[in-house]
Design a protein around this motif. Sequence first.
Motif, PDB file in Angstrom:
ATOM      1  N   LEU A 190      14.564  25.264  74.334  1.00  0.00           N
ATOM      2  CA  LEU A 190      15.349  24.315  73.206  1.00  0.00           C
ATOM      3  C   LEU A 190      14.439  24.189  71.762  1.00  0.00           C
ATOM      4  CD1 LEU A 190      17.218  21.778  73.360  1.00  0.00           C
ATOM      5  CD2 LEU A 190      15.366  20.253  74.031  1.00  0.00           C
ATOM      6  N   VAL A 191      13.543  23.848  71.593  1.00  0.00           N
ATOM      7  CA  VAL A 191      13.084  23.629  70.205  1.00  0.00           C
ATOM      8  C   VAL A 191      13.528  24.874  69.230  1.00  0.00           C
ATOM      9  CG1 VAL A 191      11.060  22.994  68.842  1.00  0.00           C
ATOM     10  CG2 VAL A 191      11.527  21.776  70.710  1.00  0.00           C
ATOM     11  N   ARG A 192      12.863  25.977  69.760  1.00  0.00           N
ATOM     12  CA  ARG A 192      12.795  27.082  68.956  1.00  0.00           C
ATOM     13  C   ARG A 192      14.369  27.483  68.804  1.00  0.00           C
ATOM     14  NH1 ARG A 192       8.188  31.288  70.990  1.00  0.00           N
ATOM     15  NH2 ARG A 192       8.912  32.564  69.244  1.00  0.00           N
ATOM     16  N   ARG A 193      15.019  27.375  69.624  1.00  0.00           N
ATOM     17  CA  ARG A 193      16.659  27.670  69.590  1.00  0.00           C
ATOM     18  C   ARG A 193      17.597  26.998  68.700  1.00  0.00           C
ATOM     19  NH1 ARG A 193      17.787  31.398  74.052  1.00  0.00           N
ATOM     20  NH2 ARG A 193      15.936  31.597  75.320  1.00  0.00           N
ATOM     21  N   SER A 194      16.942  25.655  68.405  1.00  0.00           N
ATOM     22  CA  SER A 194      17.781  24.648  67.864  1.00  0.00           C
ATOM     23  C   SER A 194      17.577  24.490  66.233  1.00  0.00           C
ATOM     24  CB  SER A 194      17.629  23.353  68.291  1.00  0.00           C
ATOM     25  OG  SER A 194      18.311  22.288  67.448  1.00  0.00           O
ATOM     26  N   ALA A 195      18.383  24.870  65.560  1.00  0.00           N
ATOM     27  CA  ALA A 195      18.338  24.798  64.041  1.00  0.00           C
ATOM     28  C   ALA A 195      17.867  23.561  63.486  1.00  0.00           C
ATOM     29  CB  ALA A 195      19.383  25.248  63.251  1.00  0.00           C
ATOM     30  N   TRP A 196      18.453  22.356  64.018  1.00  0.00           N
ATOM     31  CA  TRP A 196      17.834  20.965  63.735  1.00  0.00           C
ATOM     32  C   TRP A 196      16.634  20.360  64.156  1.00  0.00           C
ATOM     33  CZ3 TRP A 196      17.997  16.662  66.982  1.00  0.00           C
ATOM     34  CH2 TRP A 196      18.547  16.940  68.071  1.00  0.00           C
ATOM     35  N   LEU A 197      16.423  21.004  65.325  1.00  0.00           N
ATOM     36  CA  LEU A 197      15.037  20.667  66.082  1.00  0.00           C
ATOM     37  C   LEU A 197      13.681  21.318  65.428  1.00  0.00           C
ATOM     38  CD1 LEU A 197      15.803  20.190  69.910  1.00  0.00           C
ATOM     39  CD2 LEU A 197      15.147  18.446  68.266  1.00  0.00           C
ATOM     40  N   ARG A 198      13.994  22.487  64.938  1.00  0.00           N
ATOM     41  CA  ARG A 198      12.956  23.340  64.503  1.00  0.00           C
ATOM     42  C   ARG A 198      12.101  22.420  63.527  1.00  0.00           C
ATOM     43  NH1 ARG A 198      12.597  28.826  65.771  1.00  0.00           N
ATOM     44  NH2 ARG A 198      11.409  29.085  63.685  1.00  0.00           N
ATOM     45  N   PRO A 199      12.638  21.857  62.365  1.00  0.00           N
ATOM     46  CA  PRO A 199      11.884  21.358  61.495  1.00  0.00           C
ATOM     47  C   PRO A 199      11.372  20.044  61.983  1.00  0.00           C
ATOM     48  CG  PRO A 199      14.106  21.019  60.837  1.00  0.00           C
ATOM     49  CD  PRO A 199      13.894  22.240  61.749  1.00  0.00           C
ATOM     50  N   LEU A 200      11.705  19.331  62.861  1.00  0.00           N
ATOM     51  CA  LEU A 200      11.335  18.216  63.549  1.00  0.00           C
ATOM     52  C   LEU A 200      10.035  18.544  64.236  1.00  0.00           C
ATOM     53  CD1 LEU A 200      14.512  16.535  64.818  1.00  0.00           C
ATOM     54  CD2 LEU A 200      13.124  16.139  62.696  1.00  0.00           C
ATOM     55  N   PHE A 201       9.611  19.792  64.621  1.00  0.00           N
ATOM     56  CA  PHE A 201       8.652  20.313  65.513  1.00  0.00           C
ATOM     57  C   PHE A 201       7.860  20.967  64.527  1.00  0.00           C
ATOM     58  CE2 PHE A 201      11.181  18.652  68.922  1.00  0.00           C
ATOM     59  CZ  PHE A 201      10.333  18.290  69.613  1.00  0.00           C
ATOM     60  N   GLY A 202       7.807  21.111  63.254  1.00  0.00           N
ATOM     61  CA  GLY A 202       7.097  21.690  62.174  1.00  0.00           C
ATOM     62  C   GLY A 202       7.149  23.004  62.084  1.00  0.00           C
ATOM     63  N   LEU A 203       8.424  23.734  62.416  1.00  0.00           N
ATOM     64  CA  LEU A 203       8.753  25.182  62.581  1.00  0.00           C
ATOM     65  C   LEU A 203       9.792  25.286  61.285  1.00  0.00           C
ATOM     66  CD1 LEU A 203       9.539  26.007  66.198  1.00  0.00           C
ATOM     67  CD2 LEU A 203       7.370  26.185  64.966  1.00  0.00           C
ATOM     68  N   SER A 204       9.716  26.670  60.640  1.00  0.00           N
ATOM     69  CA  SER A 204      10.358  27.004  59.556  1.00  0.00           C
ATOM     70  C   SER A 204      11.624  27.167  59.942  1.00  0.00           C
ATOM     71  CB  SER A 204       9.797  28.068  58.808  1.00  0.00           C
ATOM     72  OG  SER A 204       9.616  29.297  59.802  1.00  0.00           O
ATOM     73  N   PRO A 205      12.672  27.118  59.281  1.00  0.00           N
ATOM     74  CA  PRO A 205      14.035  27.485  59.559  1.00  0.00           C
ATOM     75  C   PRO A 205      14.090  28.948  60.212  1.00  0.00           C
ATOM     76  CG  PRO A 205      14.113  26.287  57.639  1.00  0.00           C
ATOM     77  CD  PRO A 205      12.606  26.579  57.841  1.00  0.00           C
ATOM     78  N   ARG A 206      14.920  29.130  61.220  1.00  0.00           N
ATOM     79  CA  ARG A 206      15.066  30.516  61.755  1.00  0.00           C
ATOM     80  C   ARG A 206      15.716  31.370  60.599  1.00  0.00           C
ATOM     81  NH1 ARG A 206      15.066  32.619  66.825  1.00  0.00           N
ATOM     82  NH2 ARG A 206      15.185  30.552  67.749  1.00  0.00           N
ATOM     83  N   ALA A 207      15.051  32.657  60.537  1.00  0.00           N
ATOM     84  CA  ALA A 207      15.518  33.536  59.546  1.00  0.00           C
ATOM     85  C   ALA A 207      16.984  34.016  59.867  1.00  0.00           C
ATOM     86  CB  ALA A 207      14.564  34.859  59.245  1.00  0.00           C
ATOM     87  N   ARG A 208      17.981  33.984  58.845  1.00  0.00           N
ATOM     88  CA  ARG A 208      19.240  34.649  59.155  1.00  0.00           C
ATOM     89  C   ARG A 208      19.243  36.194  59.109  1.00  0.00           C
ATOM     90  NH1 ARG A 208      22.941  30.730  55.359  1.00  0.00           N
ATOM     91  NH2 ARG A 208      22.314  28.683  56.188  1.00  0.00           N
ATOM     92  N   PRO A 209      19.759  36.674  59.926  1.00  0.00           N
ATOM     93  CA  PRO A 209      19.893  38.183  59.738  1.00  0.00           C
ATOM     94  C   PRO A 209      20.616  38.638  58.688  1.00  0.00           C
ATOM     95  CG  PRO A 209      21.554  37.362  61.544  1.00  0.00           C
ATOM     96  CD  PRO A 209      20.843  36.306  61.193  1.00  0.00           C
ATOM     97  N   ARG A 210      19.841  39.637  58.271  1.00  0.00           N
ATOM     98  CA  ARG A 210      20.681  40.186  56.554  1.00  0.00           C
ATOM     99  C   ARG A 210      22.093  40.917  56.996  1.00  0.00           C
ATOM    100  NH1 ARG A 210      15.479  42.884  53.511  1.00  0.00           N
ATOM    101  NH2 ARG A 210      14.488  40.769  53.179  1.00  0.00           N
ATOM    102  N   CYS A 211      22.862  40.719  56.415  1.00  0.00           N
ATOM    103  CA  CYS A 211      24.294  41.583  56.497  1.00  0.00           C
ATOM    104  C   CYS A 211      23.958  42.874  56.193  1.00  0.00           C
ATOM    105  CB  CYS A 211      25.345  41.086  55.395  1.00  0.00           C
ATOM    106  SG  CYS A 211      25.809  39.193  55.749  1.00  0.00           S
ATOM    107  N   PRO A 212      24.563  43.919  57.045  1.00  0.00           N
ATOM    108  CA  PRO A 212      24.373  45.365  56.725  1.00  0.00           C
ATOM    109  C   PRO A 212      24.933  45.843  55.435  1.00  0.00           C
ATOM    110  CG  PRO A 212      26.002  44.682  58.404  1.00  0.00           C
ATOM    111  CD  PRO A 212      25.287  43.637  58.132  1.00  0.00           C
ATOM    112  N   THR A 213      24.400  46.662  54.686  1.00  0.00           N
ATOM    113  CA  THR A 213      24.837  47.192  53.482  1.00  0.00           C
ATOM    114  C   THR A 213      25.830  48.244  54.012  1.00  0.00           C
ATOM    115  OG1 THR A 213      22.587  46.935  52.539  1.00  0.00           O
ATOM    116  CG2 THR A 213      24.117  48.434  51.386  1.00  0.00           C
ATOM    117  N   PRO A 214      27.138  47.976  53.160  1.00  0.00           N
ATOM    118  CA  PRO A 214      27.981  48.875  53.625  1.00  0.00           C
ATOM    119  C   PRO A 214      27.891  50.281  53.222  1.00  0.00           C
ATOM    120  CG  PRO A 214      29.007  46.951  51.999  1.00  0.00           C
ATOM    121  CD  PRO A 214      27.338  46.901  52.233  1.00  0.00           C
ATOM    122  N   ALA A 215      28.214  51.124  54.147  1.00  0.00           N
ATOM    123  CA  ALA A 215      27.707  52.459  53.777  1.00  0.00           C
ATOM    124  C   ALA A 215      28.531  53.218  52.715  1.00  0.00           C
ATOM    125  CB  ALA A 215      28.159  53.170  55.249  1.00  0.00           C
ATOM    126  N   SER A 216      27.985  54.041  52.077  1.00  0.00           N
ATOM    127  CA  SER A 216      28.627  54.602  51.064  1.00  0.00           C
ATOM    128  C   SER A 216      29.768  55.654  51.423  1.00  0.00           C
ATOM    129  CB  SER A 216      27.758  55.252  49.989  1.00  0.00           C
ATOM    130  OG  SER A 216      26.829  54.545  49.457  1.00  0.00           O
TER     131      SER A 216
END
Length: 397
Positions: free
Chosen positions: A362-388
């Motif tokens: 629950l806690v680690r999967r929830s964006a709004w619960l994480r800070p309530l339990f002292g966890l940093s926001p989950r890192a957002r995956p980076r968008c892939p760079t368009p191929a040349s």
Amino acid sequence: MNRRHDIDALRALAFGLVILYHVAMYYVADWHWHLKSPHAADWLQWPMRAVNLWRMDLVFLISGVAFGFLRQGGTPARLIGQRSLRLLLPLVFGMAVVVPYQAYVQALDNGAIVPGFAAFLARYTTGGPWPRDAFDGWDFGVTWNHLWYLIYLWAYTVVLALLTPVLDSAAGQRLRRAFTQLRGLALLVLPVLPLALYSLTLWPRFPPTHDLVHDAWLHAVYFTLFVYGYWVGVDAGLWAALRRLRWIALALALGWFALHVGLRLTAVGADPLWRLAARLAADAYVWTSLVAVLGWAHHRLNRPWPWLAWANESVYPWYVLHQTLIIALAVLLAPLALGPVAEPAVLLLGTVLGCWLLTDGLVRRSAWLRPLFGLSPRARPRCPTPASPARPGARNA
């Protein structure tokens, strides 16, 4: 700077020891806690004391090491802001949501209220009033119970952050070097002297309260160990010295604890000077135990354990949740009369499983619960760079 795996592992194991200790508190006879088992045992008192004398000292020392990492590259104001969010938000959430059930069970067990958690919660949110000694913290109306560590750590972080100009001054650096250059007997003796001074001056007048305001002796001890941790940091020479002293420190710790036990047994009903002598022996035991723990951790744990990343993110949620789970499970297990062996085993296993399920499920999967339990926001995956676009004649990979 290379990651210090032994410090990460020691932090996780220290908090694991706190959970095990609180499970045992349900069973140790004649020690005050929120609830007591009918299977409480006298023999637990001395093993519990052997751990109790240094378990939180270790936690605050490790927290001081972490402060040193957090200080790097940031202003005091930024550090205070970051730590306020990571410490005070879980404290407020825990006091409002996690802790009240502990107070309810204790007040019910004390006969101070009638059954009905909803009615208790409505009264709790308005601050009482409560019958005398209804639960720990009744006189304040609400309580933080086991979460006192968060407010203490926040206070020490603020003080040390504000002292940054002093820490960075020439005098501050000389004092730090004097500590980090301690070796051999000096490393085993000199850091004990402030602790002994506090025992002589503060300990007789300020028994532990965990209420933040009237806890002068514990504040002096914990803040000093917090500063020791900050000074220890990752100083290679000092950690090598701690490693070399691990066997000697372990032997001395056992000797100091034996003396402490002997003095306490002799001091029953005797002159207060005997109890003060037992307290001074405990100070020596605390520091030699910490030297042994740090030395052995550096010797055995400084490697990239596969469970470290998971454990480091689980520490705060497990810490916030564990004591309420212990008490809730104790209430559920009591009617089953499992006995003095099966019940503690089931209680410990249930607490660990409960912390794991709630944290990972629950806690680690929830964006709004994480800070309530002292966890940093989950890192957002980076968008892939368009191929040349492929150049003419280029081979497609």
